[in-house]
Design an enzyme around this catalytic site. Structure first.
Site, mmCIF file in Angstrom:
data_model
loop_
_atom_site.group_PDB
_atom_site.id
_atom_site.type_symbol
_atom_site.label_atom_id
_atom_site.label_comp_id
_atom_site.label_asym_id
_atom_site.label_seq_id
_atom_site.Cartn_x
_atom_site.Cartn_y
_atom_site.Cartn_z
ATOM 1 N N THR A 1 40.467 40.695 45.139
ATOM 2 C CA THR A 1 40.368 40.939 44.436
ATOM 3 C C THR A 1 39.347 40.108 43.214
ATOM 4 O O THR A 1 39.714 40.276 41.960
ATOM 5 C CB THR A 1 42.221 39.587 43.978
ATOM 6 O OG1 THR A 1 41.905 38.838 44.677
ATOM 7 C CG2 THR A 1 43.161 40.923 44.125
ATOM 8 N N THR A 2 38.709 38.399 43.661
ATOM 9 C CA THR A 2 37.989 38.068 42.962
ATOM 10 C C THR A 2 36.830 40.030 42.709
ATOM 11 O O THR A 2 35.767 39.767 41.766
ATOM 12 C CB THR A 2 37.280 37.520 43.412
ATOM 13 O OG1 THR A 2 38.626 35.430 43.848
ATOM 14 C CG2 THR A 2 35.741 36.567 42.973
ATOM 15 N N TYR B 1 53.571 44.564 44.350
ATOM 16 C CA TYR B 1 54.645 45.328 43.116
ATOM 17 C C TYR B 1 55.704 45.555 44.202
ATOM 18 O O TYR B 1 56.696 45.947 43.037
ATOM 19 C CB TYR B 1 53.675 46.181 42.973
ATOM 20 C CG TYR B 1 54.433 46.943 41.332
ATOM 21 C CD1 TYR B 1 54.516 46.978 40.285
ATOM 22 C CD2 TYR B 1 55.685 47.985 41.626
ATOM 23 C CE1 TYR B 1 55.040 47.420 39.000
ATOM 24 C CE2 TYR B 1 56.168 48.454 40.593
ATOM 25 C CZ TYR B 1 55.912 48.177 39.605
ATOM 26 O OH TYR B 1 57.231 48.827 38.388
ATOM 27 N N TYR C 1 45.773 37.940 53.957
ATOM 28 C CA TYR C 1 45.920 37.442 52.307
ATOM 29 C C TYR C 1 47.248 37.188 52.191
ATOM 30 O O TYR C 1 47.533 37.959 51.420
ATOM 31 C CB TYR C 1 45.463 38.147 51.669
ATOM 32 C CG TYR C 1 44.398 37.397 50.488
ATOM 33 C CD1 TYR C 1 44.574 36.055 50.256
ATOM 34 C CD2 TYR C 1 43.307 38.160 49.502
ATOM 35 C CE1 TYR C 1 44.667 35.821 48.944
ATOM 36 C CE2 TYR C 1 43.640 37.597 48.208
ATOM 37 C CZ TYR C 1 44.625 36.724 47.986
ATOM 38 O OH TYR C 1 43.416 36.036 46.235
ATOM 39 N N ARG D 1 50.499 36.353 42.922
ATOM 40 C CA ARG D 1 49.735 37.339 42.578
ATOM 41 C C ARG D 1 50.443 38.807 42.366
ATOM 42 O O ARG D 1 50.925 39.865 42.285
ATOM 43 C CB ARG D 1 47.796 38.138 42.786
ATOM 44 C CG ARG D 1 47.562 37.567 41.512
ATOM 45 C CD ARG D 1 46.103 37.544 42.066
ATOM 46 N NE ARG D 1 45.049 36.723 41.551
ATOM 47 C CZ ARG D 1 44.589 37.309 40.665
ATOM 48 N NH1 ARG D 1 44.540 38.433 39.998
ATOM 49 N NH2 ARG D 1 42.958 36.932 39.587
ATOM 50 N N LYS E 1 44.012 34.036 55.315
ATOM 51 C CA LYS E 1 44.119 32.966 53.288
ATOM 52 C C LYS E 1 45.693 32.586 53.160
ATOM 53 O O LYS E 1 45.558 33.145 52.610
ATOM 54 C CB LYS E 1 42.780 34.397 52.758
ATOM 55 C CG LYS E 1 42.443 33.660 51.505
ATOM 56 C CD LYS E 1 42.017 34.271 50.662
ATOM 57 C CE LYS E 1 41.203 33.806 49.138
ATOM 58 N NZ LYS E 1 40.334 34.842 47.877
ATOM 59 N N ILE F 1 37.778 30.613 51.733
ATOM 60 C CA ILE F 1 37.751 31.507 50.439
ATOM 61 C C ILE F 1 37.562 31.391 49.186
ATOM 62 O O ILE F 1 38.499 31.730 48.619
ATOM 63 C CB ILE F 1 38.538 33.106 51.303
ATOM 64 C CG1 ILE F 1 38.429 33.264 52.834
ATOM 65 C CG2 ILE F 1 37.926 34.262 50.978
ATOM 66 C CD1 ILE F 1 39.476 34.056 53.177
#
Length: 303
Positions: free
Chosen positions: A49-50, A112, A138, A143, A167, A209
């Site tokens: 996402t980064t 979502y 992750y 999020r 992560k 990370i």
């Protein structure tokens, strides 16, 4: 399956764009990868996402992963972000990442559509069965809304030997502690939040990370090196010097502040893709102040 060591600092790479945001800036990406390796990071994580993965086309995602692999030249492992809210798409993206040369994949929990714990478990197991490589989970409830529990993680580890690391971006040190207590060396835990690297390391995490290492790879890597060497005093001193930078990286939605810092250093444009916006003037000033603080307060290496 290639054996990889998941410890130290892995950089969640930003994806440099041209000034209009329309295309990936490959020259800037090449330079970013070189700077990371020169700064001593342990690995690279493109297309998380980064890296603004939700705004990358499938073709761009493969392009970025392939380019990072080519520039890295095997000097550090490349762990490609391939997760999505679709199991089928995640498998397809993971296979494409491996074809592009990635050493491992990182899959975020489906966002979502809010799967149950059983749904997340089956999602991960389906992906793990489909790819002959190490898989990094992750978990970032802030999020994704869903939170992969320690119990479900243990169930996954029992059934998927290639799930090797997590992560953890829950912001919960107790979760990291519980995972290490339950699973020990079976699962490597990496902090998913720069500001918690020190605390996570104290209860068994093997590194981070990192977002901040895009900007200052050497300093962030020094924290994890000290932790892994059981030099907690130095890890603490180095971490405290970095806290202002860690905080500045999230004043506005990531990765806008990180790109603002890199733009100020002449490394890339500050462009992000909508719906994100480039960092405001106020955030740019705070990022500059954080960098100045780091330069003034980072502990010198022992002679």
């Amino acid at each position: 399956m290639q054996a990889l060591t998941f410890s130290g600092t892995f950089t969640a790479l930003v994806t440099p764009f041209t000034a209009d945001g329309d295309a990936v800036d490959l020259t800037a990406l090449d330079a970013l990868v070189e700077a990371q390796i020169e700064g001593g990071v342990s690995g690279l994580v493109p297309c998380g996402t980064t890296g603004e993965s939700p705004t990358l086309s499938d073709e761009e995602q493969v392009l970025v992963i392939k380019r990072v692999v080519e520039v890295a030249k095997g000097r550090v492992p490349v762990v490609a972000g391939t997760g999505s809210f679709s199991t089928k798409k995640t498998i397809s993206a993971s296979k494409a990442a491996l074809a592009a040369g990635a050493d491992a994949v990182m899959i975020v929990m489906p966002y979502y559509n809010k799967p149950s714990q059983d749904g997340m478990r089956e999602h991960v197991l389906s992906v793990a069965r489909a790819v002959p490589c190490p898989v990094v989970l992750y978990n970032i409830p802030g999020r994704c809304v869903v939170d992969l529990s320690a119990e479900t993680t243990a169930q996954i580890c029992e059934r998927a030997p290639n799930v090797v690391a997590l992560k953890d971006a829950t912001g919960n040190v107790l979760r990291c502690q519980e995972l290490k207590r339950k699973l020990g060396d079976r699962l490597t835990v990496l902090s998913g939040d720069d500001a918690l690297t020190l605390a996570f390391g104290a209860v068994g995490a093997s590194g981070v990370i990192s977002v901040s290492s895009n900007v200052r790879p050497r300093e962030v890597s020094e924290v994890t090196r000290a932790l892994l060497a059981n030099d907690f005093a130095r890890a603490q001193a180095c971490h405290f010097a970095l806290v202002e930078l860690h905080n500045a990286m999230f004043i506005e939605p990531n990765p806008a502040p990180a790109k603002a810092a890199l733009a100020a250093m002449g490394r890339m444009t500050p462009a992000v893709r909508q719906p994100l916006l480039s960092a405001s003037d106020a955030t740019q000033r705070k990022v500059a102040e954080a960098l100045a603080h780091l330069d003034a307060h980072f502990p010198k290496a022992a002679s």
